[in-house]
Enzyme design. Structure first.
Site, PDB file in Angstrom:
ATOM      1  N   LYS A 180      48.070  50.716  28.053  1.00 40.05           N
ATOM      2  CA  LYS A 180      46.695  50.359  27.719  1.00 40.05           C
ATOM      3  C   LYS A 180      46.670  48.862  27.427  1.00 40.05           C
ATOM      4  O   LYS A 180      47.040  48.415  26.349  1.00 40.05           O
ATOM      5  CB  LYS A 180      46.226  51.145  26.490  1.00 40.05           C
ATOM      6  CG  LYS A 180      44.713  51.473  26.488  1.00 40.05           C
ATOM      7  CD  LYS A 180      43.811  50.270  26.429  1.00 40.05           C
ATOM      8  CE  LYS A 180      43.754  49.659  25.048  1.00 40.05           C
ATOM      9  NZ  LYS A 180      42.774  48.508  24.999  1.00 40.05           N
ATOM     10  N   CYS A 289      51.744  34.584  18.690  1.00 39.63           N
ATOM     11  CA  CYS A 289      52.202  35.124  17.406  1.00 39.63           C
ATOM     12  C   CYS A 289      53.403  34.362  16.865  1.00 39.63           C
ATOM     13  O   CYS A 289      53.582  34.259  15.657  1.00 39.63           O
ATOM     14  CB  CYS A 289      52.562  36.605  17.549  1.00 39.63           C
ATOM     15  SG  CYS A 289      51.172  37.694  17.883  1.00 39.63           S
TER      16      CYS A 289
END
Length: 484
Positions: A180, A289
């Protein structure tokens, strides 16, 4: 106009392209212009169920797990070859979808995606166990087995790379996958589904469902047919993922938010350090990140370094991602741009001094923000403590090594850190004390699929890359054979 022709995106389930069960579709926006470029199917719970059932049938039928590790490795090597053969198309898709500079997409995203599959192809036939020496009159040995169906849920900032960092080891270990991708950036995931099929991955082994996180992502996360969850995203959503998976006792690996400190000691080579500093906070428009948005500088060189940054940062090329000379493209979406604006406004209210940047860049209707350097904020400032996820750098002075380490470790995050020094002993000493999953010395963002990365504290747990990654996609079985 998009740089390549894009077929209307459909879900990829059981080796077939299909529309969502209810026919729903969602728009994909080019962040460099704020314009819709195509639509893709928006999966619902029924579509997710079909994808998981397809992956389960493929796993239980041994279509993939039944192959030898060597054969799986051959197919994964072919995936890497196809990525390289289709590098231009993939780079253009990633640039269009995310707003990345096309040069970055070629040099980083596509190259690393190919390297990922190549690396895990090599590891696919090295999954072995061991014989254990015991006082029993028995032969005791261990073996590693695949977990089953893996849910891979990936974010918007590195769609191609972070999909490969999950799908690669999952397939190498013999699992099947339902992927996904982020609802904002689904295009390379759909393209890769076709490449995986062309490489020889059997139908049903990899399935792709596009759609919203609260709908498709939640349905996938809660599906009883999923055996393991691999997630990259924000810490807030990561807590929900961990809690939900925990209800069904599903193993989870999570790479979450970060707010890394980059420490510059007085003995650093400032010329090299400036390059690492700028790369650490503007790379991928700060949507990284493992970026370095917090700069900690020895007080003796603090004002000098601020002056260098004030001159150098405004010269970093910001603009159209399709221009080969662009270094910093747009934010991936309007909501991300607004978040950066809110944090810079907050910095002003908290007493911060804008050294450079601090405003939008009006260009072609895109979501651009000028690389920004902020000084004079206290360590308890929200702008220092929280993850901004944009091209913003805060600069703080320190007076001792102990203070530098304390400041670096003072946020809830622990994904990455950096040390700029010419003192080898100090580099090792400080690296040992930093609470981070990876520490870079005298550079930033040096990454390779052979080197594991992941977080501590609020930055998650588990490791991606390296042989350590395969441990997260397998379980150990012990076999004890009596010799009586």
């Amino acid at each position: 106009m998009s740089p390549i022709e894009i077929e209307p995106g459909r879900l990829f389930v059981g080796g077939q392209w299909r529309e969502a069960a209810d026919g729903a579709r969602t728009e994909v926006v080019d962040p460099s212009r704020g314009a819709v470029v195509t639509t893709v199917a928006e999966a619902g719970a029924a579509d997710v169920d079909a994808a998981v059932r397809s992956a389960r049938e493929a796993f239980d039928g041994g279509a993939w797990s039944g192959l030898s590790g060597r054969e799986r490795g051959r197919i994964l090597h072919r995936v890497a070859e196809l990525i390289r053969e289709n590098a231009d198309e993939l780079a253009q898709l990633e640039s269009l979808d995310v707003g990345k500079p096309i040069s970055l997409c070629h040099a980083v995203d596509v190259t690393n995606a190919a390297n990922d599959y190549e690396h895990f192809a090599a590891l696919a036939h090295s999954l072995d166990g061991s014989v254990r020496n015991t006082p029993m009159n028995a032969l005791a040995y261990t073996k590693r087995e695949p977990l089953g169906v893996v849910a891979a849920i990936t974010p918007f900032n590195f769609p191609l790379i972070l999909a490969g960092s999950k799908i690669g080891p999952a397939l190498a270990a013999g699992n099947t996958v339902v992927h996904k991708p982020a609802d904002e950036t689904p295009l390379s995931a759909l393209y890769m589904a076709g490449l995986l099929q062309r490489a020889g991955v059997p139908d049903g082994v990899v399935n792709v469902v596009t759609g919203a996180g609260p709908v498709a992502g939640e349905a996938l996360l809660r599906h009883r047919g999923v055996d393991k969850v691999a997630f990259t995203g924000s810490t807030a959503i990561g807590r929900h993922v961990a809690a939900t998976a925990g209800e069904a006792l599903k193993p989870v690996t999570m790479e979450l938010g970060g707010n890394a400190a980059n420490i510059v000691f007085e003995d650093a080579d400032l010329e090299k350090a400036v390059g690492a500093i700028i790369k650490a906070f503007v790379f991928n428009t700060g949507q990284f990140c493992m970026g370095g948005p917090r700069l900690l500088v020895a007080r003796s060189v603090h004002s000098t370094l601020l002056g260098i940054l004030a001159d150098a940062v405004p010269g970093v090329p910001v603009g159209d991602p399709r221009d080969p000379g662009t270094v910093v493209g747009p934010m991936a979406g309007e909501k991300h741009l607004k978040k950066v604006e809110e944090y810079v406004d907050l910095a002003r209210k908290e007493g911060g001094r804008i050294v450079c940047g601090g405003e939008r860049l009006d260009l072609d209707g895109g979501f651009y923000y000028k690389p920004t350097v902020i000084a004079d904020l206290s360590n308890d400032s929200r702008v220092v403590q929280e993850e901004i996820f944009g091209p913003v750098l805060t600069v703080q002075p320190f007076d001792s090594e102990d203070e530098a380490v304390a400041l670096a470790n003072s946020t809830p995050y622990g994904l990455a850190s950096g040390v700029q020094t010419t003192n080898l002993a100090r580099a090792h000493r400080v690296a040992d004390r930093l609470q981070a999953g990876i520490v870079w010395v005298n550079d930033w963002a040096m990454l390779d699929p052979a080197v594991p990365f992941g977080g501590v504290k609020d930055s998650g747990y588990g490791r991606e890359y390296g042989p350590e990654a395969l441990e997260a996609y397998t379980r150990v079985k012990s076999v004890v054979v009596s010799l009586d």
